[in-house]
Enzyme design. Sequence first.
Site, PDB file in Angstrom:
ATOM      1  N   ASN A  54    -110.997  -7.530  -7.334  1.00  0.00           N
ATOM      2  CA  ASN A  54    -110.559  -7.636  -8.722  1.00  0.00           C
ATOM      3  C   ASN A  54    -109.874  -6.312  -9.070  1.00  0.00           C
ATOM      4  OD1 ASN A  54    -110.285  -7.817 -11.478  1.00  0.00           O
ATOM      5  ND2 ASN A  54    -112.438  -8.241 -11.898  1.00  0.00           N
ATOM      6  N   ARG A  68    -110.242  -5.020 -29.678  1.00  0.00           N
ATOM      7  CA  ARG A  68    -109.096  -5.889 -30.002  1.00  0.00           C
ATOM      8  C   ARG A  68    -109.357  -6.640 -31.304  1.00  0.00           C
ATOM      9  NH1 ARG A  68    -108.959  -8.893 -24.378  1.00  0.00           N
ATOM     10  NH2 ARG A  68    -109.709  -7.058 -23.286  1.00  0.00           N
ATOM     11  N   HIS A  99    -110.066 -15.729 -18.989  1.00  0.00           N
ATOM     12  CA  HIS A  99    -111.505 -15.848 -18.677  1.00  0.00           C
ATOM     13  C   HIS A  99    -111.839 -17.227 -18.112  1.00  0.00           C
ATOM     14  CE1 HIS A  99    -112.847 -12.695 -21.936  1.00  0.00           C
ATOM     15  NE2 HIS A  99    -112.655 -12.109 -20.777  1.00  0.00           N
ATOM     16  N   ARG A 125    -108.969 -11.949  -7.757  1.00  0.00           N
ATOM     17  CA  ARG A 125    -108.922 -12.368  -9.151  1.00  0.00           C
ATOM     18  C   ARG A 125    -107.540 -12.012  -9.675  1.00  0.00           C
ATOM     19  NH1 ARG A 125    -111.277  -9.819 -14.667  1.00  0.00           N
ATOM     20  NH2 ARG A 125    -110.514 -11.517 -15.943  1.00  0.00           N
ATOM     21  N   GLU A 159    -118.153 -14.690 -12.068  1.00  0.00           N
ATOM     22  CA  GLU A 159    -116.765 -14.994 -11.722  1.00  0.00           C
ATOM     23  C   GLU A 159    -116.492 -14.725 -10.244  1.00  0.00           C
ATOM     24  OE1 GLU A 159    -116.164 -12.555 -15.277  1.00  0.00           O
ATOM     25  OE2 GLU A 159    -114.228 -13.543 -15.446  1.00  0.00           O
TER      26      GLU A 159
END
Length: 398
Positions: free
Chosen positions: A7, A239, A178, A89, A384
């Site tokens: 990743n 965010r 996601h 990923r 994940e």
Amino acid sequence: MKILVLNAGSSSLKYQLFQMESSEVLAKGTCERIGAGGFITHKRGGKSYTEEVDFPNHGVALKKVLSLLSSKEYGVIASIAEIDAVGHRVAHGGEMLKESSVITESVIKYLETIVPINPLHGPPAIAGIKACFALMPGVPQVAVFDTSFYSTVEASKYVYALPYEFYENDKIRRYGFHGTSHRYVSAKLAEVLGKPIEDLKIITCHLGNGSSITAVQGGKAIDTSMGFTPQEGVVMGTRVGSLDPTVVTYLMKTKGYSAQEVEDILNKKSGLLGVSGISNDLRNVVDEANKGNKRARLAIDVLITSIKRLIGAYTAEMNGLDAIVFTAGIGENQYNIREMVCGNMSYLGIEIDTEKNASFTRGIPFDITKEGAKVSTWIIPTDEEYMIAIDTQRLASK
Ligand code: ADP
């Protein structure tokens, strides 16, 4: 079969080496500060090893990972030839890469063409892939996209009501992110409920530093909160989440901010940090709120509102709801947030057992549903990397 999952972030490279037959993680770690110094943290069998290494780029970092994995002292394999496949990923698969794919020249070329809509995550992912081709020639590589779970979402949910040419020519649309996490936890939920996923209407809440919520009907994503970028939707650590777009132009016109300055405000200075003025880490914000800090309390309330809104919207879109899943750093660990999100939602059938919710067991799927409630509510730890490893095994074995 041994599968290495990578990743790559803008300045980091995370890795996990899986033994697929036993679903075991043999070793894992992170290279950090790539391009600006660097160090590696490598974990194996409960032991952790850290070393400062100069990482000018992702290729050098990967070389270090491979040498540690196969080293006498810290390694778990005799040589890198034992690695059967690599799973990457990749945040963005654009409109073309709708499912996990074996990486070919043409996949890399396409990923390069969509860098303009994926400027932060695209280049490091491509660098990681190219480094693997150079260091492990002949080893199958698979890309698993955060966006591909949303290939089932209908145009009515992903088209922004802008002049249509911005979608057609510039590919400005909602993509969703996601996806690997939402795919994993929704499938796991069906497994622990012992019900076919085809029969279920699920809302999955991935609440971390970055957060998103997805509606999963019959095993397929039908809507999700993140849009053109991972900015839209829920309030996050730094965010803003969903925002009236005119705020952007207003700030530019009245304060003379450049596009980059506004982007930095929306991405790095907003969210929990922006409202509370304390931290992007919800733990710190909760601590301060408990001491009576009003802005910290407000930041939490704004976050909770943003989550509740989406749960209501997705229940309406699916015309019902069977289960809610909480996952990721906040979703898995912060019982108070789960309690606030699920509070006052009995009209929709959402009621949790506050005692179970507060005394949950970490690291396993955990049922926090109140007895008799119409909707099942679960905490499901996301994984994940394992999902990426599974896809990689399936595609590399073909
Ligand atoms: P990322 O999106 O960067 O992967 P995480 O999923 O780790 O982030 O989520 C980070 C958030 O989760 C932080 O706001 C933090 O407060 C919360 N969090 C993570 N671990 C814990 C924990 N053990 N207890 C309480 N909160 C936690």
